[in-house]
Design a protein around this motif. Structure first.
Motif, PDB file in Angstrom:
ATOM      1  N   ALA A  24      -8.694   9.509  -2.893  1.00  0.00           N
ATOM      2  CA  ALA A  24      -8.635  10.845  -2.466  1.00  0.00           C
ATOM      3  C   ALA A  24      -7.794  11.657  -3.460  1.00  0.00           C
ATOM      4  CB  ALA A  24      -7.939  11.036  -1.112  1.00  0.00           C
ATOM      5  N   CYS A  25      -6.750  10.814  -4.083  1.00  0.00           N
ATOM      6  CA  CYS A  25      -5.475  11.354  -5.080  1.00  0.00           C
ATOM      7  C   CYS A  25      -6.427  11.689  -6.476  1.00  0.00           C
ATOM      8  CB  CYS A  25      -4.459  10.341  -4.866  1.00  0.00           C
ATOM      9  SG  CYS A  25      -4.841   8.967  -6.233  1.00  0.00           S
ATOM     10  N   ARG A  26      -7.613  11.354  -6.588  1.00  0.00           N
ATOM     11  CA  ARG A  26      -8.226  11.725  -7.821  1.00  0.00           C
ATOM     12  C   ARG A  26      -8.536  13.293  -7.839  1.00  0.00           C
ATOM     13  NH1 ARG A  26     -13.170   9.801  -7.963  1.00  0.00           N
ATOM     14  NH2 ARG A  26     -13.257   8.765  -5.890  1.00  0.00           N
ATOM     15  N   THR A  27      -8.812  13.891  -6.626  1.00  0.00           N
ATOM     16  CA  THR A  27      -8.899  15.214  -6.485  1.00  0.00           C
ATOM     17  C   THR A  27      -7.998  16.244  -5.690  1.00  0.00           C
ATOM     18  OG1 THR A  27     -10.451  15.018  -4.637  1.00  0.00           O
ATOM     19  CG2 THR A  27     -11.420  14.943  -6.721  1.00  0.00           C
ATOM     20  N   ASP A  28      -7.135  15.455  -4.736  1.00  0.00           N
ATOM     21  CA  ASP A  28      -6.091  16.011  -4.039  1.00  0.00           C
ATOM     22  C   ASP A  28      -4.752  15.570  -4.357  1.00  0.00           C
ATOM     23  OD1 ASP A  28      -4.442  17.268  -1.917  1.00  0.00           O
ATOM     24  OD2 ASP A  28      -5.992  16.506  -0.319  1.00  0.00           O
ATOM     25  N   PRO A  29      -3.867  16.354  -5.128  1.00  0.00           N
ATOM     26  CA  PRO A  29      -2.535  15.903  -5.128  1.00  0.00           C
ATOM     27  C   PRO A  29      -1.649  15.692  -4.358  1.00  0.00           C
ATOM     28  CG  PRO A  29      -2.988  18.329  -5.830  1.00  0.00           C
ATOM     29  CD  PRO A  29      -4.078  17.629  -5.368  1.00  0.00           C
ATOM     30  N   ALA A  30      -1.994  15.917  -3.194  1.00  0.00           N
ATOM     31  CA  ALA A  30      -1.049  15.670  -2.067  1.00  0.00           C
ATOM     32  C   ALA A  30      -0.931  14.269  -1.511  1.00  0.00           C
ATOM     33  CB  ALA A  30      -1.573  16.519  -0.745  1.00  0.00           C
ATOM     34  N   HIS A  31      -1.801  13.587  -2.387  1.00  0.00           N
ATOM     35  CA  HIS A  31      -1.831  12.021  -1.759  1.00  0.00           C
ATOM     36  C   HIS A  31      -1.183  11.270  -3.150  1.00  0.00           C
ATOM     37  CE1 HIS A  31      -4.391  12.374   1.897  1.00  0.00           C
ATOM     38  NE2 HIS A  31      -4.999  13.069   0.987  1.00  0.00           N
ATOM     39  N   THR A  32      -1.197  11.820  -3.952  1.00  0.00           N
ATOM     40  CA  THR A  32      -0.649  11.045  -5.388  1.00  0.00           C
ATOM     41  C   THR A  32       0.592  10.383  -5.266  1.00  0.00           C
ATOM     42  OG1 THR A  32      -2.261  12.647  -6.610  1.00  0.00           O
ATOM     43  CG2 THR A  32      -0.395  11.095  -7.823  1.00  0.00           C
ATOM     44  N   ASP A  33       1.682  11.134  -5.034  1.00  0.00           N
ATOM     45  CA  ASP A  33       3.061  10.448  -4.739  1.00  0.00           C
ATOM     46  C   ASP A  33       2.935   9.350  -4.040  1.00  0.00           C
ATOM     47  OD1 ASP A  33       4.065  12.143  -6.780  1.00  0.00           O
ATOM     48  OD2 ASP A  33       4.794  13.725  -5.353  1.00  0.00           O
ATOM     49  N   GLY A  34       2.613   9.348  -2.838  1.00  0.00           N
ATOM     50  CA  GLY A  34       2.666   8.463  -1.776  1.00  0.00           C
ATOM     51  C   GLY A  34       1.717   7.099  -2.414  1.00  0.00           C
ATOM     52  N   VAL A  35       0.754   7.274  -2.846  1.00  0.00           N
ATOM     53  CA  VAL A  35      -0.226   6.269  -3.726  1.00  0.00           C
ATOM     54  C   VAL A  35       0.649   5.531  -4.754  1.00  0.00           C
ATOM     55  CG1 VAL A  35      -1.910   5.645  -5.038  1.00  0.00           C
ATOM     56  CG2 VAL A  35      -2.474   7.253  -3.177  1.00  0.00           C
ATOM     57  N   LEU A  36       1.274   6.359  -5.552  1.00  0.00           N
ATOM     58  CA  LEU A  36       2.131   5.835  -6.477  1.00  0.00           C
ATOM     59  C   LEU A  36       3.271   5.032  -6.144  1.00  0.00           C
ATOM     60  CD1 LEU A  36       1.902   8.751  -9.164  1.00  0.00           C
ATOM     61  CD2 LEU A  36       1.214   6.678  -9.596  1.00  0.00           C
ATOM     62  N   ALA A  37       3.912   5.409  -5.066  1.00  0.00           N
ATOM     63  CA  ALA A  37       4.995   4.873  -4.631  1.00  0.00           C
ATOM     64  C   ALA A  37       4.763   3.439  -4.107  1.00  0.00           C
ATOM     65  CB  ALA A  37       5.846   5.650  -3.366  1.00  0.00           C
ATOM     66  N   ALA A  38       3.479   3.174  -3.195  1.00  0.00           N
ATOM     67  CA  ALA A  38       3.113   2.258  -2.965  1.00  0.00           C
ATOM     68  C   ALA A  38       2.448   1.172  -3.857  1.00  0.00           C
ATOM     69  CB  ALA A  38       2.179   2.636  -1.766  1.00  0.00           C
ATOM     70  N   MET A  39       2.203   1.535  -5.155  1.00  0.00           N
ATOM     71  CA  MET A  39       1.484   0.660  -6.056  1.00  0.00           C
ATOM     72  C   MET A  39       2.334  -0.479  -6.989  1.00  0.00           C
ATOM     73  SD  MET A  39      -1.606   1.550  -5.608  1.00  0.00           S
ATOM     74  CE  MET A  39      -2.662   0.961  -7.091  1.00  0.00           C
ATOM     75  N   THR A  40       1.977  -1.351  -7.271  1.00  0.00           N
ATOM     76  CA  THR A  40       2.829  -2.336  -7.929  1.00  0.00           C
ATOM     77  C   THR A  40       2.641  -1.884  -9.476  1.00  0.00           C
ATOM     78  OG1 THR A  40       0.821  -3.685  -8.881  1.00  0.00           O
ATOM     79  CG2 THR A  40       2.379  -4.464  -6.687  1.00  0.00           C
ATOM     80  N   PRO A  41       3.503  -2.069 -10.501  1.00  0.00           N
ATOM     81  CA  PRO A  41       3.298  -1.466 -11.844  1.00  0.00           C
ATOM     82  C   PRO A  41       2.229  -1.676 -12.400  1.00  0.00           C
ATOM     83  CG  PRO A  41       5.681  -2.472 -11.370  1.00  0.00           C
ATOM     84  CD  PRO A  41       4.894  -2.841 -10.264  1.00  0.00           C
ATOM     85  N   VAL A  42       1.612  -3.011 -12.236  1.00  0.00           N
ATOM     86  CA  VAL A  42       0.396  -3.597 -12.919  1.00  0.00           C
ATOM     87  C   VAL A  42      -0.970  -2.462 -12.452  1.00  0.00           C
ATOM     88  CG1 VAL A  42      -1.425  -5.245 -13.076  1.00  0.00           C
ATOM     89  CG2 VAL A  42       1.102  -5.792 -13.423  1.00  0.00           C
ATOM     90  N   HIS A  43      -0.870  -2.472 -11.166  1.00  0.00           N
ATOM     91  CA  HIS A  43      -1.716  -1.577 -10.605  1.00  0.00           C
ATOM     92  C   HIS A  43      -1.821   0.177 -10.469  1.00  0.00           C
ATOM     93  CE1 HIS A  43      -2.180  -5.753  -8.570  1.00  0.00           C
ATOM     94  NE2 HIS A  43      -3.601  -5.292  -8.932  1.00  0.00           N
ATOM     95  N   ARG A  44      -0.621   0.632 -10.792  1.00  0.00           N
ATOM     96  CA  ARG A  44      -0.441   1.901 -10.895  1.00  0.00           C
ATOM     97  C   ARG A  44      -1.316   2.611 -12.034  1.00  0.00           C
ATOM     98  NH1 ARG A  44       6.038   2.797 -11.969  1.00  0.00           N
ATOM     99  NH2 ARG A  44       5.888   2.220 -14.235  1.00  0.00           N
ATOM    100  N   ARG A  45      -1.630   1.898 -13.001  1.00  0.00           N
ATOM    101  CA  ARG A  45      -2.134   2.432 -14.084  1.00  0.00           C
ATOM    102  C   ARG A  45      -3.478   3.201 -13.852  1.00  0.00           C
ATOM    103  NH1 ARG A  45      -0.248  -2.494 -17.735  1.00  0.00           N
ATOM    104  NH2 ARG A  45       2.051  -1.728 -18.186  1.00  0.00           N
ATOM    105  N   GLU A  46      -4.299   2.473 -12.882  1.00  0.00           N
ATOM    106  CA  GLU A  46      -5.441   3.140 -12.319  1.00  0.00           C
ATOM    107  C   GLU A  46      -5.110   4.630 -11.727  1.00  0.00           C
ATOM    108  OE1 GLU A  46      -8.707   2.615  -8.967  1.00  0.00           O
ATOM    109  OE2 GLU A  46      -7.290   0.826  -9.545  1.00  0.00           O
TER     110      GLU A  46
END
Length: 466
Positions: A185-207
């Motif tokens: 969802a965060c690809r089109t809705d910025p409301a989800h982006t910060d939460g996703v980034l906070a939950a991702m490991t440094p390696v996987h957050r590049r996606e």
């Protein structure tokens, strides 16, 4: 021909599998337990006779059936017959499907995927849901599946889901499903982006850095990332504001600046103004925005005509590249562009194929030699060349004299000897000699000059029962 028990089993047996003249009887004999060295090679043989496919599907050894389920060349309809297999190990291989190098696998029939997604075995269900070849339309029909592992896989079909299905997955009772939904969802809705980034490991957050829709404040914060690979990934994010793109265009790291130079919104002048270079040895990631262009679009033509090598390289691998652009890029000044045309375009010009084979010795050369338009005539002139890889090309010339082929089977370079050993212009007596040499036994066994009786005698010699 007579044979002695002097053959390397693990060389002769795969060679017979590769023999274009091998009959159904020979191939069936190679499915015996004593010929296990042939099994993986059999799975890689295209256009198997119906009787051999039947033998695969009903083979008593689960490993043979599992290997067939992973075949990169078997038609999906043939692999689909294994959906009734009683061994879960076979079903797991079928559910995952083959993963060929630089190619796309033909998907199984929709009904087969549905059976795999609804089977009682949770591991099979979840493996099918994560298969790289399962169509989005199939996944989209299982948003209400009782298994959260399947629902997690369904999120991969985000663009094919209805708004109601997306909302349901974002509010799913299972945390893993909610997280997977938010990543898409965060690809089109910025409301989800910060939460996703906070939950991702440094390696996987590049996606996420590459494709998420970034709020302004988040984008500014990410500009200060210490890891240059993170900034390089961020530099290609389509939602990055222009002023932040300009900042990254002067980043101290070259690869960050180069990533900026390949952004789709830049003009040719703006690309040229970014301090960057693209070398022949640079292994650059695919530019998704180029590959997503319509084959007839002006944008793709602009990429093919761009001064930017990275854009031209991506245009060269576009699956719908028009014929005139194939011709144009086949003469490109950049070797990698020409190579990509020869590797990826089935109608690559004959002249380009020959030039590439003559100046390069990579793994795809063999595939280029097999293309019907490859110009073999005239290659006999290389039979005495100082470079072994060029002497080997003389075998591809239909006019090369049999005595020259025979001489090449005695070449000092093993790769030249092996190339010549499979040539049907050899005498049967010379083939017999090559079969006794461990270096040439496999290609000699693949020589179509061998008669069926010869192949059976070879199998007798290596103790494969009739």
């Amino acid at each position: 021909m007579t044979y002695e028990m002097t053959y390397e089993r693990n060389e002769v047996i795969p060679g017979l599998v590769l023999n274009r003249a091998a009959s159904t009887g020979v191939l069936l004999r190679l499915m015996r337990p004593e010929a296990k060295a042939a099994w993986l090679w059999l799975c890689r043989r295209a256009e198997l006779p119906a009787a051999v496919v039947d033998a695969f599907v009903s083979h008593p050894d689960w490993r043979m059936r599992a290997s067939f389920a992973q075949s990169e060349v078997a038609p999906a309809a043939d692999r689909a017959r294994l959906v009734d297999d009683a061994d879960r190990r076979v079903l797991l291989e079928l559910a995952h499907g083959p993963t060929p190098f630089r190619a796309v696998t033909e998907p199984l029939p929709d009904a087969v995927y549905t059976r795999l997604l609804t089977t009682a075995d949770p591991e099979v269900r979840r493996t099918a849901a994560m298969s790289p070849s399962i169509p989005a339309r199939v996944l989209a029909g299982h948003t209400g599946h009782h298994d959260p592992g399947v629902r997690t896989g369904v999120c991969r079909a985000w663009d094919a889901l209805t708004p109601a299905d997306r909302e349901a997955l974002l509010g799913d009772p299972d945390a893993a499903v909610r997280a997977a939904a938010a990543r898409h969802a965060c690809r089109t809705d910025p409301a989800h982006t910060d939460g996703v980034l906070a939950a991702m490991t440094p390696v996987h957050r590049r996606e996420i850095l590459a494709g998420a829709c970034l709020p302004r404040a988040t984008a500014e914060r990410l500009m200060d990332l210490d890891d240059p690979y993170d900034r390089q990934t961020l530099a290609g994010n389509p939602s990055l504001p222009p002023d932040l793109v300009a900042r990254l265009a002067v980043d101290p790291e070259h690869d960050v600046r180069r990533a900026v130079s390949a952004r789709p919104e830049l003009t040719e002048e703006q690309r040229a103004a970014v301090d960057h270079s693209v070398r022949r040895s640079d292994a650059l990631r695919p530019l998704g925005w180029v590959l997503a262009l319509d084959g007839d679009s002006d944008a793709l033509r602009a990429c093919a005509a761009s001064a930017h090598r990275w854009l031209r390289r991506n245009a060269a691998v576009h699956p719908a590249l028009p014929a005139d652009l194939v011709e144009r890029l086949a003469e490109d000044e950049d070797f990698v562009v020409r190579l990509m045309i020869c590797e990826k375009q089935p109608d690559a010009p004959a002249g380009a194929l020959l030039r590439t084979v003559l100046e390069w010795d990579g793994r795809s050369v063999h595939d280029m030699l097999r293309l019907p338009q490859f110009p073999g005539k005239g290659l006999a002139r290389y039979a005495d060349h100082e470079e072994p890889r060029l002497r080997r090309l003389a075998v591809e010339d239909p006019d090369t004299a049999p005595e020259v082929i025979e001489r090449l089977t005695r070449d000092e370079a093993v790769w030249v000897r092996r190339a010549a050993a499979s040539d049907p212009r050899l005498t049967r007596e010379r083939i017999e000699e090559l079969l006794r040499d461990p270096d040439t036994a496999r290609p000699a066994a693949s020589n179509p000059r061998l008669a069926e009786a010869d192949m059976h005698r070879l199998l007798d010699a290596v103790a494969v029962p009739a």
